[in-house]
Motif scaffolding. Structure first.
Motif, mmCIF file in Angstrom:
data_model
loop_
_atom_site.group_PDB
_atom_site.id
_atom_site.type_symbol
_atom_site.label_atom_id
_atom_site.label_comp_id
_atom_site.label_asym_id
_atom_site.label_seq_id
_atom_site.Cartn_x
_atom_site.Cartn_y
_atom_site.Cartn_z
ATOM 1 N N GLY A 52 -25.716 -25.544 -21.253
ATOM 2 C CA GLY A 52 -26.293 -24.772 -20.201
ATOM 3 C C GLY A 52 -25.607 -23.387 -19.936
ATOM 4 O O GLY A 52 -25.743 -22.860 -18.935
ATOM 5 N N PHE A 53 -24.785 -23.035 -20.996
ATOM 6 C CA PHE A 53 -23.907 -21.876 -20.706
ATOM 7 C C PHE A 53 -24.779 -20.317 -21.225
ATOM 8 O O PHE A 53 -24.734 -19.273 -20.774
ATOM 9 N N ILE A 54 -25.685 -20.779 -22.371
ATOM 10 C CA ILE A 54 -26.489 -19.631 -22.848
ATOM 11 C C ILE A 54 -27.879 -20.070 -22.739
ATOM 12 O O ILE A 54 -28.028 -21.327 -22.802
ATOM 13 N N ARG A 55 -28.886 -19.015 -22.997
ATOM 14 C CA ARG A 55 -30.351 -19.605 -23.204
ATOM 15 C C ARG A 55 -30.864 -18.597 -24.467
ATOM 16 O O ARG A 55 -30.675 -17.267 -24.459
ATOM 17 N N ARG A 56 -31.475 -19.101 -25.087
ATOM 18 C CA ARG A 56 -32.158 -18.397 -26.343
ATOM 19 C C ARG A 56 -33.492 -18.101 -25.983
ATOM 20 O O ARG A 56 -34.211 -19.072 -25.457
ATOM 21 N N LEU A 57 -33.957 -16.646 -26.224
ATOM 22 C CA LEU A 57 -35.292 -16.321 -25.799
ATOM 23 C C LEU A 57 -36.087 -16.248 -26.931
ATOM 24 O O LEU A 57 -35.812 -15.884 -27.970
ATOM 25 N N ALA A 58 -37.247 -16.959 -27.085
ATOM 26 C CA ALA A 58 -38.069 -17.055 -28.251
ATOM 27 C C ALA A 58 -38.633 -15.549 -28.592
ATOM 28 O O ALA A 58 -38.963 -14.840 -27.833
ATOM 29 N N ARG A 60 -37.571 -12.698 -30.127
ATOM 30 C CA ARG A 60 -36.726 -11.463 -29.908
ATOM 31 C C ARG A 60 -35.476 -11.794 -30.823
ATOM 32 O O ARG A 60 -35.036 -12.753 -30.624
ATOM 33 N N ALA A 61 -35.312 -10.523 -31.172
ATOM 34 C CA ALA A 61 -33.981 -10.456 -32.111
ATOM 35 C C ALA A 61 -32.968 -10.453 -31.039
ATOM 36 O O ALA A 61 -33.016 -9.880 -30.043
ATOM 37 N N ARG A 62 -31.676 -11.170 -31.471
ATOM 38 C CA ARG A 62 -30.659 -11.168 -30.961
ATOM 39 C C ARG A 62 -30.905 -11.438 -29.448
ATOM 40 O O ARG A 62 -30.056 -11.208 -28.430
ATOM 41 N N ALA A 63 -31.734 -12.444 -29.215
ATOM 42 C CA ALA A 63 -32.214 -12.873 -27.860
ATOM 43 C C ALA A 63 -31.295 -14.115 -27.215
ATOM 44 O O ALA A 63 -31.771 -15.320 -27.306
ATOM 45 N N ILE A 64 -30.059 -13.834 -26.872
ATOM 46 C CA ILE A 64 -29.293 -14.589 -26.061
ATOM 47 C C ILE A 64 -28.865 -14.149 -24.959
ATOM 48 O O ILE A 64 -28.364 -13.138 -24.649
ATOM 49 N N GLU A 65 -29.040 -14.938 -23.816
ATOM 50 C CA GLU A 65 -28.876 -14.484 -22.409
ATOM 51 C C GLU A 65 -27.722 -15.518 -21.965
ATOM 52 O O GLU A 65 -27.772 -16.718 -22.176
ATOM 53 N N ILE A 66 -26.750 -14.879 -21.406
ATOM 54 C CA ILE A 66 -25.503 -15.755 -20.819
ATOM 55 C C ILE A 66 -26.070 -16.116 -19.474
ATOM 56 O O ILE A 66 -26.472 -15.463 -18.606
ATOM 57 N N VAL A 67 -26.112 -17.409 -19.233
ATOM 58 C CA VAL A 67 -26.667 -18.267 -17.782
ATOM 59 C C VAL A 67 -25.455 -18.510 -17.159
ATOM 60 O O VAL A 67 -25.544 -18.176 -15.751
ATOM 61 N N LYS A 68 -24.364 -18.751 -17.317
ATOM 62 C CA LYS A 68 -23.278 -18.999 -16.712
ATOM 63 C C LYS A 68 -22.007 -18.790 -17.494
ATOM 64 O O LYS A 68 -21.868 -18.964 -18.735
ATOM 65 N N LEU A 69 -20.773 -18.635 -16.956
ATOM 66 C CA LEU A 69 -19.527 -18.738 -17.523
ATOM 67 C C LEU A 69 -18.398 -19.700 -17.110
ATOM 68 O O LEU A 69 -18.440 -20.029 -15.827
ATOM 69 N N PRO A 70 -17.802 -20.578 -17.657
ATOM 70 C CA PRO A 70 -16.793 -21.371 -17.417
ATOM 71 C C PRO A 70 -15.452 -20.536 -16.620
ATOM 72 O O PRO A 70 -15.289 -19.418 -16.537
ATOM 73 N N ASP A 71 -15.095 -21.300 -15.783
ATOM 74 C CA ASP A 71 -13.751 -20.671 -14.767
ATOM 75 C C ASP A 71 -12.726 -19.915 -15.916
ATOM 76 O O ASP A 71 -12.068 -19.184 -15.305
ATOM 77 N N ALA A 72 -12.555 -20.422 -16.965
ATOM 78 C CA ALA A 72 -11.718 -19.806 -18.030
ATOM 79 C C ALA A 72 -11.829 -18.222 -18.413
ATOM 80 O O ALA A 72 -10.978 -17.830 -18.836
ATOM 81 N N LEU A 73 -13.062 -17.857 -18.272
ATOM 82 C CA LEU A 73 -13.391 -16.418 -18.547
ATOM 83 C C LEU A 73 -13.390 -15.607 -17.303
ATOM 84 O O LEU A 73 -14.047 -15.920 -16.346
#
Length: 239
Positions: A52-58, A60-73
């Motif tokens: 659940g950290f990223i989502r790929r969009l169909a 579309r090139a390079r279609a990666i969306e960050i959904v959430k980040l862990p506390d470490a980042l």
């Protein structure tokens, strides 16, 4: 719980989206993580998506969306300027806005990168109006909407592009460029004096500027009468 490689990849994608507005390519990911093949990147991407950290969009090139980040980042903001027509507009300001990330275990705040673009006035989605070159104000645009190159925004006036989903009062985000492919929606300067937002078609030495509304006729010009000033890359609508 993420492995070190998964965390490293997520951090690399996050930094590149902040810097460039688009995710890195798989080759760039492979090189950054010092992997021998892209299959390892595919496995890491799949693992991040399943967690659940990223989502790929169909489709579309390079279609990666960050959904959430862990506390470490820790979110980092990268500043980059915007230049329009060789002029320096008001300083580009970058904002970090918070929103809750969807998570079955409860929402947590993450940061979304935003860029303020100069709004260069109004552009006709109808009969061409007098060319605009003065900055009227700025508008905040999601960083994911902005790729490489210089960008600016325009307020739409008219309804000739309504069937392309562009309504009167919308704000369009334009990537500054002087070329266009057939079918692109562009800002076209006609006769050096009038600007309009239309779909671009080349017919030999003739340029067709097509509306997306049957109430408006396609306008034809010699290719030396039309100068492309940018291509539509995004749209902002206020309800």
């Amino acid at each position: 719980m993420l492995t070190k490689k998964q965390l490293d990849l997520l951090e690399f994608i996050h930094r590149r989206v902040q810097r460039d507005g688009v995710p890195p390519s798989f080759d760039e990911m492979k090189e950054a993580l010092d992997l021998r093949s892209k299959s390892g990147i595919h496995r890491l991407i799949t693992a991040l998506e399943e967690r659940g950290f990223i989502r790929r969009l169909a489709h579309r090139a390079r279609a990666i969306e960050i959904v959430k980040l862990p506390d470490a980042l820790q979110a980092k903001t990268v500043f980059r300027p915007v230049v329009v027509d060789g002029k320096a507009p008001p300083p580009t300001r970058h904002k970090v806005a918070s929103r809750p990330a969807a998570s079955p275990a409860g929402a947590r705040d993450i940061t979304i990168h935003a860029i303020e673009l100069p709004v260069m006035g109004r552009i006709a989605a109808g009969v061409p109006i007098e060319a605009i070159s003065e900055v009227s104000h700025t508008v905040a645009v999601p960083g994911q909407m902005i790729g490489k190159g210089h960008h600016y925004a325009l307020e739409v006036q008219g309804d000739s592009m309504i069937e392309a989903g562009i309504n009167n009062g919308d704000v369009v985000v334009i990537r500054e460029q002087d070329t266009a492919d057939d079918g692109d929606i562009v800002v076209a300067l006609v006769g050096g004096q009038e600007a309009t937002l239309k779909r671009f078609r080349r017919r030999g030495r003739t340029i067709a500027l097509e509306a997306a509304n049957p109430a408006y006729e396609t306008r034809l010009f010699r290719d030396d009468q039309v100068k492309v000033q940018g291509r539509l890359v995004g749209l902002i609508r206020t309800y």
